[in-house]
Design an enzyme around this catalytic site. Structure first.
Site, PDB file in Angstrom:
ATOM      1  N   LYS A   9       0.806  -1.295  -0.132  1.00 40.40           N
ATOM      2  CA  LYS A   9       0.140   0.030  -0.004  1.00 40.40           C
ATOM      3  C   LYS A   9       0.904   1.321  -0.141  1.00 40.40           C
ATOM      4  CE  LYS A   9      -3.909  -2.208   2.269  1.00 40.40           C
ATOM      5  NZ  LYS A   9      -4.742  -2.100   3.531  1.00 40.40           N
ATOM      6  N   TYR A  49     -12.792  -2.696  -4.000  1.00 41.31           N
ATOM      7  CA  TYR A  49     -13.235  -2.737  -2.561  1.00 41.31           C
ATOM      8  C   TYR A  49     -14.909  -2.503  -2.545  1.00 41.31           C
ATOM      9  CZ  TYR A  49      -8.806  -1.941  -0.825  1.00 41.31           C
ATOM     10  OH  TYR A  49      -7.369  -2.475  -0.646  1.00 41.31           O
ATOM     11  N   ASN A 112      -1.842   0.032   6.801  1.00 39.20           N
ATOM     12  CA  ASN A 112      -1.526  -1.117   7.640  1.00 39.20           C
ATOM     13  C   ASN A 112      -0.562  -1.964   6.490  1.00 39.20           C
ATOM     14  OD1 ASN A 112      -3.395  -2.059   5.816  1.00 39.20           O
ATOM     15  ND2 ASN A 112      -4.594  -3.240   7.298  1.00 39.20           N
ATOM     16  N   HIS A 115      -2.082  -5.489   1.599  1.00 40.96           N
ATOM     17  CA  HIS A 115      -3.382  -6.322   1.437  1.00 40.96           C
ATOM     18  C   HIS A 115      -3.083  -7.512   0.759  1.00 40.96           C
ATOM     19  CE1 HIS A 115      -7.079  -7.086   0.048  1.00 40.96           C
ATOM     20  NE2 HIS A 115      -6.586  -7.696  -1.044  1.00 40.96           N
ATOM     21  N   GLU A 126      -9.857 -10.651  -7.278  1.00 41.85           N
ATOM     22  CA  GLU A 126      -8.917  -9.513  -7.177  1.00 41.85           C
ATOM     23  C   GLU A 126      -7.870  -9.413  -8.344  1.00 41.85           C
ATOM     24  OE1 GLU A 126      -9.600  -9.027  -2.284  1.00 41.85           O
ATOM     25  OE2 GLU A 126      -7.570  -9.749  -3.137  1.00 41.85           O
TER      26      GLU A 126
END
Length: 135
Positions: A9, A49, A112, A115, A126
């Site tokens: 990310k 998402y 975080n 992913h 995905e």
């Protein structure tokens, strides 16, 4: 052999952790089949998402994921989904086991670092969405 999706990310890319994260991925027996540093478009992020579209954090998530460069990767290996999820650690870095990617590299619950797909079905969905960026 399974495939799973990995996204490093924007927070982790900005902080210069890509090489270290990839070294740990490889060390844990996963092969990086495809990798591209890119700015994810709002259109792709919203599709990616979409299961969270009704949740209050959806807009913030899309804005974060499109805010800067990410590294999108397709990983392959035996039990790739579960192995990569174990390597990532808990979503909340404060709850992540020592040595996991999120314990080492995450800034917060929303930033975080990485992913990973949560199932084989999610991985296929995905990967199909993100294959657009490899064209």
């Amino acid at each position: 052999m399974e495939r799973t999706l990995c996204i490093i990310k924007p927070d982790a890319v900005k902080n210069g952790f890509v090489e270290e994260i990839n070294n740990l991925i490889i060390k844990n027996g996963l092969q990086i089949l495809k990798s591209k540093k890119t700015k994810i478009s709002a259109e792709i992020a919203e599709e990616f998402y979409s299961e969270h579209s009704e949740k209050p954090f959806f807009t913030e998530l899309v804005e974060f994921m499109t805010s800067d460069y990410s590294v999108v990767q397709v990983l392959q290996g035996y039990n790739a989904v579960i192995n990569y999820r174990n390597l990532m650690g808990a979503t909340n870095p404060n709850e992540a086991d020592e040595g996991t990617l999120r314990a080492k590299f995450a800034e917060s619950l929303s930033k975080n670092a990485v992913h990973g797909s949560d199932s084989l079905d999610s991985a296929q969905r995905e990967i199909d969405i993100m294959l657009k960026i490899f064209d």
